[in-house]
Design an enzyme around this catalytic site. Structure first.
Site, PDB file in Angstrom:
ATOM      1  N   THR A  38      74.082  52.324  16.842  1.00  0.00           N
ATOM      2  CA  THR A  38      72.632  52.276  16.954  1.00  0.00           C
ATOM      3  C   THR A  38      72.222  51.643  18.281  1.00  0.00           C
ATOM      4  O   THR A  38      71.326  52.135  18.972  1.00  0.00           O
ATOM      5  CB  THR A  38      72.039  51.460  15.785  1.00  0.00           C
ATOM      6  OG1 THR A  38      72.591  51.944  14.570  1.00  0.00           O
ATOM      7  CG2 THR A  38      70.545  51.577  15.740  1.00  0.00           C
TER       8      THR A  38
ATOM      9  N   GLY B 189      82.128  56.157  14.336  1.00  0.00           N
ATOM     10  CA  GLY B 189      82.839  54.888  14.363  1.00  0.00           C
ATOM     11  C   GLY B 189      82.502  54.044  13.170  1.00  0.00           C
ATOM     12  O   GLY B 189      81.501  54.291  12.491  1.00  0.00           O
ATOM     13  N   PRO B 190      83.322  53.024  12.907  1.00  0.00           N
ATOM     14  CA  PRO B 190      83.078  52.155  11.754  1.00  0.00           C
ATOM     15  C   PRO B 190      81.754  51.393  11.885  1.00  0.00           C
ATOM     16  O   PRO B 190      81.190  51.336  12.983  1.00  0.00           O
ATOM     17  CB  PRO B 190      84.270  51.194  11.768  1.00  0.00           C
ATOM     18  CG  PRO B 190      84.992  51.403  13.041  1.00  0.00           C
ATOM     19  CD  PRO B 190      84.509  52.652  13.670  1.00  0.00           C
TER      20      PRO B 190
ATOM     21  N   HIS C  73      98.771  27.912  -5.958  1.00  0.00           N
ATOM     22  CA  HIS C  73      98.572  29.333  -5.663  1.00  0.00           C
ATOM     23  C   HIS C  73      98.537  29.562  -4.144  1.00  0.00           C
ATOM     24  O   HIS C  73      99.268  30.397  -3.613  1.00  0.00           O
ATOM     25  CB  HIS C  73      97.261  29.790  -6.325  1.00  0.00           C
ATOM     26  CG  HIS C  73      96.871  31.223  -6.073  1.00  0.00           C
ATOM     27  ND1 HIS C  73      96.961  32.193  -7.035  1.00  0.00           N
ATOM     28  CD2 HIS C  73      96.393  31.835  -4.961  1.00  0.00           C
ATOM     29  CE1 HIS C  73      96.550  33.347  -6.527  1.00  0.00           C
ATOM     30  NE2 HIS C  73      96.198  33.157  -5.263  1.00  0.00           N
ATOM     31  N   GLU C  74      97.709  28.785  -3.448  1.00  0.00           N
ATOM     32  CA  GLU C  74      97.599  28.956  -1.992  1.00  0.00           C
ATOM     33  C   GLU C  74      98.903  28.563  -1.303  1.00  0.00           C
ATOM     34  O   GLU C  74      99.321  29.210  -0.340  1.00  0.00           O
ATOM     35  CB  GLU C  74      96.426  28.144  -1.426  1.00  0.00           C
ATOM     36  CG  GLU C  74      95.043  28.553  -1.945  1.00  0.00           C
ATOM     37  CD  GLU C  74      94.734  30.036  -1.775  1.00  0.00           C
ATOM     38  OE1 GLU C  74      95.213  30.656  -0.802  1.00  0.00           O
ATOM     39  OE2 GLU C  74      94.027  30.588  -2.647  1.00  0.00           O
TER      40      GLU C  74
END
Ligand code: ADP
Ligand code: MG
Ligand code: ZN
Length: 595
Positions: free
Chosen positions: A201, A194-195, A415-416
């Protein structure tokens, strides 16, 4: 040059060490006084041949009239019981000195000191050339006592299928006889796939915790050494430890570091092969009666050597994926238990607003929220804290300290606004969540969308929309500022990446449903491209991005007013939330979408 430096230091260190040692031997041989018997020393004094006597901790050095220096060792406590001897010496005009360490001694220790320094330098050079991995033969497996492994299944949330699959391992470890009586064979190795941050763990620890057996932890990268044989010997040691414990869990994180398919060209590949072989040998070398279960984690099962996946080795694979809405809700609750949360915290809304977050991201959100509440002197974590923490984890921390020039701020606002207006105007786009021109992480400004659903697959139109939104920033700069800035570099990178996936993996271009490997990308599944195909792939990627760019540009021309209004408001307020953006754009002719 930087990589060369440690090597140069290494060579210098060795030269210095050899030189230092030689120097030490020479000086110690020429200046070391001749040892004489104590009785002979007394005779020299009696005969008046002594010029000076230097008493040190362990010896007496005597300079004689014939310029020789001799040394003798007095009987223990000699000066204490023979105080008269000292006055006698003084009367004879002998220079008497008492020193903790004689000057000749210092001469002796000097070179040793220098040698030690050189050894340090040498060690440092070795440390550098081996990138911090000292060639220790010791295994680095860290063992936790069963009592220390307090993680339980209840600490692992949102991965119910994976928990179900490993539950039988716990049952086996608790009561091995029951399984052996019916001749059952328990998997020797379990591979958690899995990612990053999905709790692999954590799950392995929980298995040990639930079963009440020791947990031995090792990471695949610990085994990858530049020294032949070190990795293999660490593997051997890990399993020797495991056998000592009897029943236990051996956990190997990042298995792909050792378990990559053999036959690569990398430098350390011979060493890795040895390590891998050792691992295979060890796994074959114990049977069910040992009660050892090996659990490994990886995010790339596809690149593992097939020998690892054969029966009797990691023949069981358990997928641990990023959590869905329900899973995120549960994970948030697990972590909120550990902090003081306000009773009315709206966990569901946070879970809904964090699609694509891993368990580790969610743990991070709760932790950041607690820090935020603490910093502001509140005693409980609120929904607002969690939202702010979510934004921080998603977009990076605000960096208000970075001073933008006015020109940069203006450019950033347009830009945004460009990104935001394209996103608002395209029906397939995820809803806007926030637009800000406060620098965050490495970005000068951020336009943030929040998907309303968890997406597992993407339509072609959705991906084209994503690329168009990414192009909105640069398009606005060109249209309204009449210049380009480097601020669009990350947008361009991401857009190119999406387009490449569409062409090479998703079969969404005129090249058809074929898998192509891209140049410079390590991938042994797809075919290598001919020069000709490679050119066609590049052309299709370019076509997707250029079409998206044109689309963004024409949308921005249509909604000129809206872009202007949004940019001006951003310069004023710096940040706008979903509702503010929607109503502002609506006033300027961008219809609000029904969600
Ligand atoms: P992985 O090994 O898959 O990379 P970890 O187990 O190291 O992920 O997860 C890191 C931390 O993230 C865990 O210690 C835990 O705090 C949190 N976490 C991740 N997944 C989960 C989960 N499913 N449930 C609860 N906490 C989780
Ligand atoms: Mg891990
Ligand atoms: Zn941008």
């Amino acid at each position: 040059m930087v990589r060369l430096l440690p090597r140069v230091a290494l060579v210098l260190g060795i030269l210095a060490l050899v030189g230092g040692t030689a120097f030490y031997w020479r000086t110690s041989r020429t200046s070391a006084p001749t040892e004489i018997a104590f009785s002979e020393f007394l005779r020299h004094v009696d005969a008046g041949r002594a010029v000076s006597v230097t008493v040190t901790d362990a010896a007496i050095d005597v300079a004689l009239k014939d310029r020789r220096i001799v040394r003798t060792v007095p009987p223990p406590g000699f000066f204490g019981t023979n105080a008269a001897f000292v006055t006698d010496l003084a009367r004879r005009g002998v220079l008497l000195q008492v020193k903790p360490i004689a000057p000749s001694g210092a001469l002796q220790y000097g070179p040793i000191g220098i040698a030690i320094c050189f050894m340090g330098l040498l060690g440092y050079a070795v440390y550098k050339t081996t990138s911090g991995r000292l060639p220790s033969m010791e295994g680095r497996a860290r063992t936790a006592d069963p009592k220390e492994t307090t993680v339980r299944f209840s600490d692992v949330a949102g991965v119910d299928e994976a928990k179900d699959e490993v539950a039988e391992i716990v049952a086996f470890l608790r009561e091995p006889q029951r399984f052996q009586a019916v001749g059952g064979r328990i998997p020797r190795g379990v591979l958690l796939v899995g990612p990053p941050g999905t709790g692999k763990t954590l799950l392995a620890r929980a298995i040990a915790g639930e079963a009440g057996v020791p947990f031995l932890f090792a990471s695949g990268s610990d085994f990858v050494e530049m020294y032949a044989g070190v990795g293999a010997s660490r593997v051997r040691r890990l399993f020797r430890d495991a056998r000592k414990h009897g029943s236990c869990i051996v956990f190997i994180d990042e298995l792909d570091a050792v378990g990559r398919a053999r036959g690569g060209h990398s430098l350390s590949h011979e060493e890795r092969e040895q390590t891998l072989n050792q691992l295979l040998v060890e796994m074959d070398g114990f049977d069910e009666t040992h009660g050892i279960v090996v659990i490994a984690a990886t995010n790339r099962a596809d690149i593992l050597d097939h020998a690892l996946l054969r029966p009797g080795r990691f023949d069981r694979q358990v997928t641990v994926s990023n959590p869905d809405l329900k899973g995120r809700n549960e994970i948030l609750r697990v972590h909120l238990r550990k902090v003081t949360a306000a009773p009315d915290v709206n966990v569901v809304s946070i879970a809904r607003g964090t699609p694509g977050f891993s368990g580790a991201d969610l743990a991070n959100v709760v932790n950041e929220a607690a820090l935020l509440a603490g910093r502001e002197g509140r005693s409980a974590v609120t929904t607002a804290d969690l939202e702010a923490a979510r934004d921080k984890v998603m977009m990076g921390a605000e960096r208000r300290s970075i001073a933008l020039t006015e020109a940069e701020r203006v450019n950033c606002a347009w830009h945004e606004a460009g990104h935001a207006v394209v996103a608002a105007a395209l029906p397939q786009a995820d809803p806007l969540h926030k637009v800000t021109i406060i620098p965050r992480g490495r970005a000068m400004g951020v336009t943030m969308q929040l998907p309303e659903i968890d997406r597992h697959t993407y339509t072609k139109e959705y991906l084209n929309t994503q690329v168009a939104i990414l192009m909105g920033g640069r398009a606005a700069e060109e249209l309204f500022m009449e210049h380009m800035t480097s601020g669009a570099s990350n947008d361009i990178e991401r857009a190119t990446d999406i387009a490449a996936h569409m062409v090479c993996e998703f079969g969404m271009s005129p090249l058809g449903p074929l898998a192509f490997s891209r140049k410079g990308q390590e991938d042994n599944r797809a075919r290598q491209l001919s020069e000709e195909s490679s050119r066609r792939v590049d052309a299709e990627i370019q076509a997707i991005v250029m079409r998206a760019y044109d689309r963004a540009r024409s949308l921005l021309e249509t909604h000129r007013d809206a872009v202007g209004a949004l940019a001006t408001t951003l310069l004023d307020l710096e940040s706008l939330e979903a509702e503010e953006i929607a109503s502002l754009l609506e006033r300027h002719g961008v219809a609000r979408r029904a969600h």
